[in-house]
Design an enzyme around this catalytic site. Structure first.
Site, PDB file in Angstrom:
ATOM      1  N   GLU A   1      53.302  55.364  42.642  1.00 23.06           N
ATOM      2  CA  GLU A   1      51.862  55.106  42.531  1.00 23.06           C
ATOM      3  C   GLU A   1      51.083  55.754  43.674  1.00 23.06           C
ATOM      4  O   GLU A   1      50.013  56.322  43.465  1.00 23.06           O
ATOM      5  CB  GLU A   1      51.587  53.597  42.480  1.00 23.06           C
ATOM      6  CG  GLU A   1      51.944  52.946  41.168  1.00 23.06           C
ATOM      7  CD  GLU A   1      50.960  53.248  40.047  1.00 23.06           C
ATOM      8  OE1 GLU A   1      49.862  53.788  40.303  1.00 23.06           O
ATOM      9  OE2 GLU A   1      51.291  52.933  38.895  1.00 23.06           O
TER      10      GLU A   1
ATOM     11  N   GLU B   1      38.171  58.279  45.063  1.00 22.92           N
ATOM     12  CA  GLU B   1      38.227  58.891  46.388  1.00 22.92           C
ATOM     13  C   GLU B   1      39.205  58.116  47.253  1.00 22.92           C
ATOM     14  O   GLU B   1      39.510  56.957  46.977  1.00 22.92           O
ATOM     15  CB  GLU B   1      36.841  58.936  47.050  1.00 22.92           C
ATOM     16  CG  GLU B   1      36.266  57.580  47.414  1.00 22.92           C
ATOM     17  CD  GLU B   1      34.959  57.668  48.185  1.00 22.92           C
ATOM     18  OE1 GLU B   1      34.839  58.505  49.112  1.00 22.92           O
ATOM     19  OE2 GLU B   1      34.053  56.879  47.867  1.00 22.92           O
TER      20      GLU B   1
ATOM     21  N   ASP C   1      43.709  38.100  30.056  1.00 19.61           N
ATOM     22  CA  ASP C   1      44.209  37.836  31.403  1.00 19.61           C
ATOM     23  C   ASP C   1      45.723  37.995  31.412  1.00 19.61           C
ATOM     24  O   ASP C   1      46.452  37.224  30.789  1.00 19.61           O
ATOM     25  CB  ASP C   1      43.828  36.426  31.856  1.00 19.61           C
ATOM     26  CG  ASP C   1      42.339  36.281  32.077  1.00 19.61           C
ATOM     27  OD1 ASP C   1      41.693  37.286  32.419  1.00 19.61           O
ATOM     28  OD2 ASP C   1      41.817  35.164  31.904  1.00 19.61           O
TER      29      ASP C   1
ATOM     30  N   GLU D   1      48.149  58.558  43.126  1.00 22.22           N
ATOM     31  CA  GLU D   1      46.772  58.243  43.492  1.00 22.22           C
ATOM     32  C   GLU D   1      46.276  58.963  44.736  1.00 22.22           C
ATOM     33  O   GLU D   1      45.069  59.135  44.898  1.00 22.22           O
ATOM     34  CB  GLU D   1      46.621  56.729  43.678  1.00 22.22           C
ATOM     35  CG  GLU D   1      46.818  55.968  42.385  1.00 22.22           C
ATOM     36  CD  GLU D   1      46.716  54.466  42.555  1.00 22.22           C
ATOM     37  OE1 GLU D   1      46.384  53.988  43.658  1.00 22.22           O
ATOM     38  OE2 GLU D   1      46.971  53.761  41.556  1.00 22.22           O
TER      39      GLU D   1
END
Length: 178
Positions: free
Chosen positions: A88, A142, A116, A92
């Site tokens: 991850e 960002e 949920d 990212e």
């Protein structure tokens, strides 16, 4: 809405006699199949640079689009939590993680498509040897480094991240990090 409210028919036999058995399960009166609602594993990275600043992201997508976040996301099938947080972070931020050390976990609820989803968020202290490759990708609009004293947890959109960040800052300030 709870996830079990969406399950009307038994996924094994298709019967409409798929009834609530407990607060965390549904059971089919026809074939006996019981579905338990267990949390999905989610991983979160705390990454400090050589100046002690924390890597922060701005969320590109809902939920909490536009708010601050930390790198991380859901674990894939067949990967460890450590492999998941490393993957991850790479997706990212573009950073390669050389070490991911587990710190703590928090139960959470993640709203997705109006449902949920229970999650178990695992928090890791991660080491990136080369921080010059930082670039926003995947779910991050960002990425930037932030001084710990400039962190305002209320600007982070997800409650589990806010809580985990508060715990991390306390651990950091009290010299309790590994």
């Amino acid at each position: 809405m709870q996830i079990t409210e969406k399950f009307v028919f038994c996924p094994i036999c298709g019967s409409s006699h798929f009834k609530t058995e407990s607060e965390k399960s549904k059971k089919c009166d026809n074939c006996g199949f019981e579905y338990f609602v267990n949390p999905a594993s989610s991983n979160v990275a705390f990454i400090l640079d050589d100046n002690g600043r924390l890597l922060v992201e701005r969320r590109l997508r809902e939920p909490a689009k536009g708010t601050l976040d930390l790198p991380g996301g859901f674990a894939d099938a067949e990967e460890t939590a450590e492999e998941g947080v490393i993957r991850e972070v790479k997706e990212e931020t573009g950073l390669d993680i050389s070490k991911a050390q587990y710190l703590f976990s928090l139960p959470n609820t993640y709203r997705y498509s109006g449902i949920d989803i229970p999650t178990l968020d695992l928090f890791f202290l991660c080491k990136a040897d080369d921080t010059t490759m930082l670039r926003a990708g995947d779910d991050a609009a960002e990425c930037f480094w932030c001084d710990i004293d400039d962190i305002h947890t209320e600007l982070f959109g997800l409650s589990s991240i806010r809580h985990g960040l508060s715990l991390f800052i306390d651990m950091l300030k009290n010299g309790q990090l590994p």
